[in-house]
Design a protein around this motif. Structure first.
Motif, PDB file in Angstrom:
ATOM      1  N   ARG A  93      21.533  46.070  69.396  1.00 61.19           N
ATOM      2  CA  ARG A  93      22.072  44.723  69.591  1.00 61.19           C
ATOM      3  C   ARG A  93      21.876  43.829  68.373  1.00 61.19           C
ATOM      4  O   ARG A  93      22.784  43.095  67.981  1.00 61.19           O
ATOM      5  CB  ARG A  93      21.417  44.062  70.804  1.00 61.19           C
ATOM      6  CG  ARG A  93      21.764  44.720  72.094  1.00 61.19           C
ATOM      7  CD  ARG A  93      21.110  44.011  73.268  1.00 61.19           C
ATOM      8  NE  ARG A  93      20.691  45.019  74.208  1.00 61.19           N
ATOM      9  CZ  ARG A  93      19.623  44.952  74.957  1.00 61.19           C
ATOM     10  NH1 ARG A  93      18.831  43.891  74.891  1.00 61.19           N
ATOM     11  NH2 ARG A  93      19.331  45.915  75.792  1.00 61.19           N
ATOM     12  N   ARG A  94      20.689  43.859  67.791  1.00 63.30           N
ATOM     13  CA  ARG A  94      20.370  42.925  66.708  1.00 63.30           C
ATOM     14  C   ARG A  94      21.269  43.094  65.484  1.00 63.30           C
ATOM     15  O   ARG A  94      21.827  42.106  64.992  1.00 63.30           O
ATOM     16  CB  ARG A  94      18.890  43.053  66.322  1.00 63.30           C
ATOM     17  CG  ARG A  94      18.450  42.033  65.304  1.00 63.30           C
ATOM     18  CD  ARG A  94      18.694  40.663  65.883  1.00 63.30           C
ATOM     19  NE  ARG A  94      18.691  39.655  64.859  1.00 63.30           N
ATOM     20  CZ  ARG A  94      18.293  38.426  65.070  1.00 63.30           C
ATOM     21  NH1 ARG A  94      17.863  38.057  66.247  1.00 63.30           N
ATOM     22  NH2 ARG A  94      18.325  37.573  64.104  1.00 63.30           N
ATOM     23  N   PRO A  95      21.454  44.312  64.946  1.00 63.27           N
ATOM     24  CA  PRO A  95      22.349  44.400  63.791  1.00 63.27           C
ATOM     25  C   PRO A  95      23.802  44.055  64.143  1.00 63.27           C
ATOM     26  O   PRO A  95      24.533  43.529  63.296  1.00 63.27           O
ATOM     27  CB  PRO A  95      22.210  45.848  63.308  1.00 63.27           C
ATOM     28  CG  PRO A  95      21.529  46.587  64.396  1.00 63.27           C
ATOM     29  CD  PRO A  95      20.791  45.592  65.227  1.00 63.27           C
ATOM     30  N   ALA A  96      24.204  44.297  65.381  1.00 61.46           N
ATOM     31  CA  ALA A  96      25.557  43.900  65.788  1.00 61.46           C
ATOM     32  C   ALA A  96      25.699  42.388  65.718  1.00 61.46           C
ATOM     33  O   ALA A  96      26.681  41.858  65.177  1.00 61.46           O
ATOM     34  CB  ALA A  96      25.861  44.407  67.197  1.00 61.46           C
ATOM     35  N   VAL A  97      24.718  41.687  66.238  1.00 60.14           N
ATOM     36  CA  VAL A  97      24.748  40.229  66.212  1.00 60.14           C
ATOM     37  C   VAL A  97      24.621  39.718  64.780  1.00 60.14           C
ATOM     38  O   VAL A  97      25.300  38.762  64.389  1.00 60.14           O
ATOM     39  CB  VAL A  97      23.638  39.641  67.112  1.00 60.14           C
ATOM     40  CG1 VAL A  97      23.515  38.145  66.933  1.00 60.14           C
ATOM     41  CG2 VAL A  97      23.930  39.975  68.570  1.00 60.14           C
ATOM     42  N   ASP A  98      23.779  40.349  63.972  1.00 57.42           N
ATOM     43  CA  ASP A  98      23.641  39.936  62.574  1.00 57.42           C
ATOM     44  C   ASP A  98      24.981  40.036  61.844  1.00 57.42           C
ATOM     45  O   ASP A  98      25.341  39.143  61.071  1.00 57.42           O
ATOM     46  CB  ASP A  98      22.601  40.792  61.848  1.00 57.42           C
ATOM     47  CG  ASP A  98      21.178  40.487  62.290  1.00 57.42           C
ATOM     48  OD1 ASP A  98      20.942  39.432  62.926  1.00 57.42           O
ATOM     49  OD2 ASP A  98      20.294  41.318  61.999  1.00 57.42           O
ATOM     50  N   ALA A  99      25.713  41.114  62.078  1.00 61.90           N
ATOM     51  CA  ALA A  99      27.016  41.289  61.436  1.00 61.90           C
ATOM     52  C   ALA A  99      27.997  40.219  61.909  1.00 61.90           C
ATOM     53  O   ALA A  99      28.705  39.606  61.097  1.00 61.90           O
ATOM     54  CB  ALA A  99      27.563  42.683  61.727  1.00 61.90           C
ATOM     55  N   LEU A 100      28.037  39.983  63.213  1.00 66.21           N
ATOM     56  CA  LEU A 100      28.934  38.967  63.759  1.00 66.21           C
ATOM     57  C   LEU A 100      28.554  37.577  63.252  1.00 66.21           C
ATOM     58  O   LEU A 100      29.426  36.753  62.952  1.00 66.21           O
ATOM     59  CB  LEU A 100      28.916  39.007  65.283  1.00 66.21           C
ATOM     60  CG  LEU A 100      29.498  40.274  65.901  1.00 66.21           C
ATOM     61  CD1 LEU A 100      29.179  40.330  67.391  1.00 66.21           C
ATOM     62  CD2 LEU A 100      30.994  40.370  65.652  1.00 66.21           C
ATOM     63  N   ALA A 101      27.262  37.313  63.124  1.00 68.10           N
ATOM     64  CA  ALA A 101      26.792  36.020  62.622  1.00 68.10           C
ATOM     65  C   ALA A 101      27.228  35.817  61.171  1.00 68.10           C
ATOM     66  O   ALA A 101      27.601  34.707  60.783  1.00 68.10           O
ATOM     67  CB  ALA A 101      25.271  35.920  62.741  1.00 68.10           C
ATOM     68  N   ALA A 102      27.194  36.882  60.370  1.00 68.04           N
ATOM     69  CA  ALA A 102      27.625  36.767  58.970  1.00 68.04           C
ATOM     70  C   ALA A 102      29.095  36.340  58.902  1.00 68.04           C
ATOM     71  O   ALA A 102      29.459  35.469  58.109  1.00 68.04           O
ATOM     72  CB  ALA A 102      27.415  38.088  58.243  1.00 68.04           C
ATOM     73  N   LEU A 103      29.917  36.921  59.743  1.00 69.39           N
ATOM     74  CA  LEU A 103      31.325  36.547  59.768  1.00 69.39           C
ATOM     75  C   LEU A 103      31.502  35.139  60.341  1.00 69.39           C
ATOM     76  O   LEU A 103      32.296  34.349  59.832  1.00 69.39           O
ATOM     77  CB  LEU A 103      32.144  37.557  60.573  1.00 69.39           C
ATOM     78  CG  LEU A 103      33.650  37.293  60.626  1.00 69.39           C
ATOM     79  CD1 LEU A 103      34.263  37.262  59.227  1.00 69.39           C
ATOM     80  CD2 LEU A 103      34.339  38.340  61.478  1.00 69.39           C
ATOM     81  N   ALA A 104      30.748  34.803  61.365  1.00 65.27           N
ATOM     82  CA  ALA A 104      30.847  33.471  61.974  1.00 65.27           C
ATOM     83  C   ALA A 104      30.448  32.380  60.985  1.00 65.27           C
ATOM     84  O   ALA A 104      31.061  31.308  60.957  1.00 65.27           O
ATOM     85  CB  ALA A 104      29.973  33.395  63.225  1.00 65.27           C
ATOM     86  N   ARG A 105      29.437  32.654  60.161  1.00 63.77           N
ATOM     87  CA  ARG A 105      29.036  31.687  59.132  1.00 63.77           C
ATOM     88  C   ARG A 105      30.166  31.485  58.125  1.00 63.77           C
ATOM     89  O   ARG A 105      30.370  30.393  57.622  1.00 63.77           O
ATOM     90  CB  ARG A 105      27.803  32.177  58.376  1.00 63.77           C
ATOM     91  CG  ARG A 105      26.518  31.898  59.046  1.00 63.77           C
ATOM     92  CD  ARG A 105      25.354  32.259  58.106  1.00 63.77           C
ATOM     93  NE  ARG A 105      24.205  32.613  58.874  1.00 63.77           N
ATOM     94  CZ  ARG A 105      23.833  33.854  59.185  1.00 63.77           C
ATOM     95  NH1 ARG A 105      24.515  34.879  58.728  1.00 63.77           N
ATOM     96  NH2 ARG A 105      22.771  34.083  59.908  1.00 63.77           N
ATOM     97  N   GLU A 106      30.846  32.552  57.821  1.00 65.08           N
ATOM     98  CA  GLU A 106      31.926  32.534  56.830  1.00 65.08           C
ATOM     99  C   GLU A 106      33.153  31.781  57.347  1.00 65.08           C
ATOM    100  O   GLU A 106      33.787  31.045  56.611  1.00 65.08           O
ATOM    101  CB  GLU A 106      32.303  33.982  56.503  1.00 65.08           C
ATOM    102  CG  GLU A 106      33.141  34.151  55.294  1.00 65.08           C
ATOM    103  CD  GLU A 106      32.375  34.052  53.992  1.00 65.08           C
ATOM    104  OE1 GLU A 106      33.042  33.952  52.963  1.00 65.08           O
ATOM    105  OE2 GLU A 106      31.133  34.062  53.989  1.00 65.08           O
ATOM    106  N   THR A 107      33.497  31.970  58.609  1.00 63.36           N
ATOM    107  CA  THR A 107      34.707  31.369  59.182  1.00 63.36           C
ATOM    108  C   THR A 107      34.415  30.843  60.587  1.00 63.36           C
ATOM    109  O   THR A 107      34.845  31.433  61.573  1.00 63.36           O
ATOM    110  CB  THR A 107      35.850  32.389  59.252  1.00 63.36           C
ATOM    111  OG1 THR A 107      35.382  33.547  59.937  1.00 63.36           O
ATOM    112  CG2 THR A 107      36.373  32.776  57.898  1.00 63.36           C
ATOM    113  N   PRO A 108      33.656  29.755  60.693  1.00 68.65           N
ATOM    114  CA  PRO A 108      33.334  29.233  62.029  1.00 68.65           C
ATOM    115  C   PRO A 108      34.572  28.710  62.747  1.00 68.65           C
ATOM    116  O   PRO A 108      35.484  28.188  62.118  1.00 68.65           O
ATOM    117  CB  PRO A 108      32.342  28.095  61.740  1.00 68.65           C
ATOM    118  CG  PRO A 108      32.584  27.706  60.324  1.00 68.65           C
ATOM    119  CD  PRO A 108      33.119  28.932  59.618  1.00 68.65           C
ATOM    120  N   ALA A 109      34.578  28.880  64.051  1.00 72.80           N
ATOM    121  CA  ALA A 109      35.678  28.385  64.876  1.00 72.80           C
ATOM    122  C   ALA A 109      35.538  26.876  65.043  1.00 72.80           C
ATOM    123  O   ALA A 109      34.431  26.350  65.138  1.00 72.80           O
ATOM    124  CB  ALA A 109      35.656  29.065  66.238  1.00 72.80           C
ATOM    125  N   ALA A 110      36.653  26.212  65.077  1.00 76.73           N
ATOM    126  CA  ALA A 110      36.649  24.766  65.268  1.00 76.73           C
ATOM    127  C   ALA A 110      35.966  24.421  66.584  1.00 76.73           C
ATOM    128  O   ALA A 110      36.192  25.068  67.602  1.00 76.73           O
ATOM    129  CB  ALA A 110      38.080  24.240  65.261  1.00 76.73           C
TER     130      ALA A 110
END
Length: 162
Positions: free
Chosen positions: A94-111
Motif C-alpha cells: 500500500r505505501r509505495p502505491a500511495v507514495d507514487a500517487l502522491a508524487a503525481l498528485a503533487r505535480e498536478t493537483p485537482a482543483a
C-alpha cells in the motif's frame, strides 16, 4: 541500463512464477538506483501489480514508486493499477502505491483538493486525530490521493484512466 531492463520486463509475461518474481525483483533493484531506466517498462510492471504473489506486487509497485519520485508524469498510464493497490491486502504494498500517487498528485493537483492536507493526514499529522483515528484517516487520505491522481490522468488520453 535501460537496454537491460527491457529483457527483464519480458520475464514478467511468463506463467513461471519464479521467473516472473526474479524479473520484477531485478527491475525493482534497478529502479532503486536509476528510476529513469525503468520508465519505459512501467506498464509491464503495472500488469503484474495484481499478481497473487505479494512479493511480486510489492516489487512492481516499489519500482513504479521509484519512477514516480523522479518523473511523476511517467506513471500516468498506470494510475488505475496503482489506485487498486491502495487497498492491497498486503500492507507493505500500500505505501509505495500511495507514495507514487502522491508524487503525481503533487505535480498536478485537482482543483478544489487540498493535496498538502491529504499528505499530512497520510503521514499521521492531521489536526484533531487521535491514535485510534490514524488508520482510518490515513486510509481516506490514500484514497483521496488516488482520486486526485485519477482525475489528473482522466483527460490525458482516451485510453488512460478508463
Amino acid at each position: 541500463m535501460a537496454e537491460a531492463v527491457r529483457p527483464l520486463a519480458r520475464r514478467l509475461e511468463t506463467d513461471v512464477e519464479a521467473v516472473r518474481s526474479h524479473g520484477v525483483t531485478a527491475i525493482a533493484a534497478v529502479a532503486d538506483e536509476r528510476p529513469a531506466a525503468v520508465e519505459p517498462v512501467v506498464t509491464e510492471l503495472a500488469a503484474v501489480a495484481d499478481a497473487d504473489d505479494e512479493r511480486v506486487r510489492l516489487d512492481a509497485v516499489r519500482a513504479i514508486a521509484a519512477v514516480a519520485s523522479s518523473s511523476p508524469d511517467a506513471i500516468r498510464p498506470v494510475v488505475p493499477a496503482l489506485a487498486e493497490r491502495v487497498d492491497d491486502p498486503h500492507e507493505p504494498v500500500r505505501r509505495p502505491a500511495v507514495d507514487a500517487l502522491a508524487a503525481l498528485a503533487r505535480e498536478t493537483p485537482a482543483a478544489g483538493t487540498d493535496v498538502p492536507a491529504l499528505l499530512e493526514a497520510l503521514e499521521g499529522e492531521a489536526e484533531n486525530a487521535s491514535d485510534a483515528d490514524d488508520e482510518w484517516i490515513q486510509g481516506y487520505a490514500a484514497r483521496g490521493l488516488a482520486d486526485v491522481a485519477r482525475s489528473a490522468t482522466a483527460d490525458a488520453h482516451p485510453a488512460v484512466g478508463r
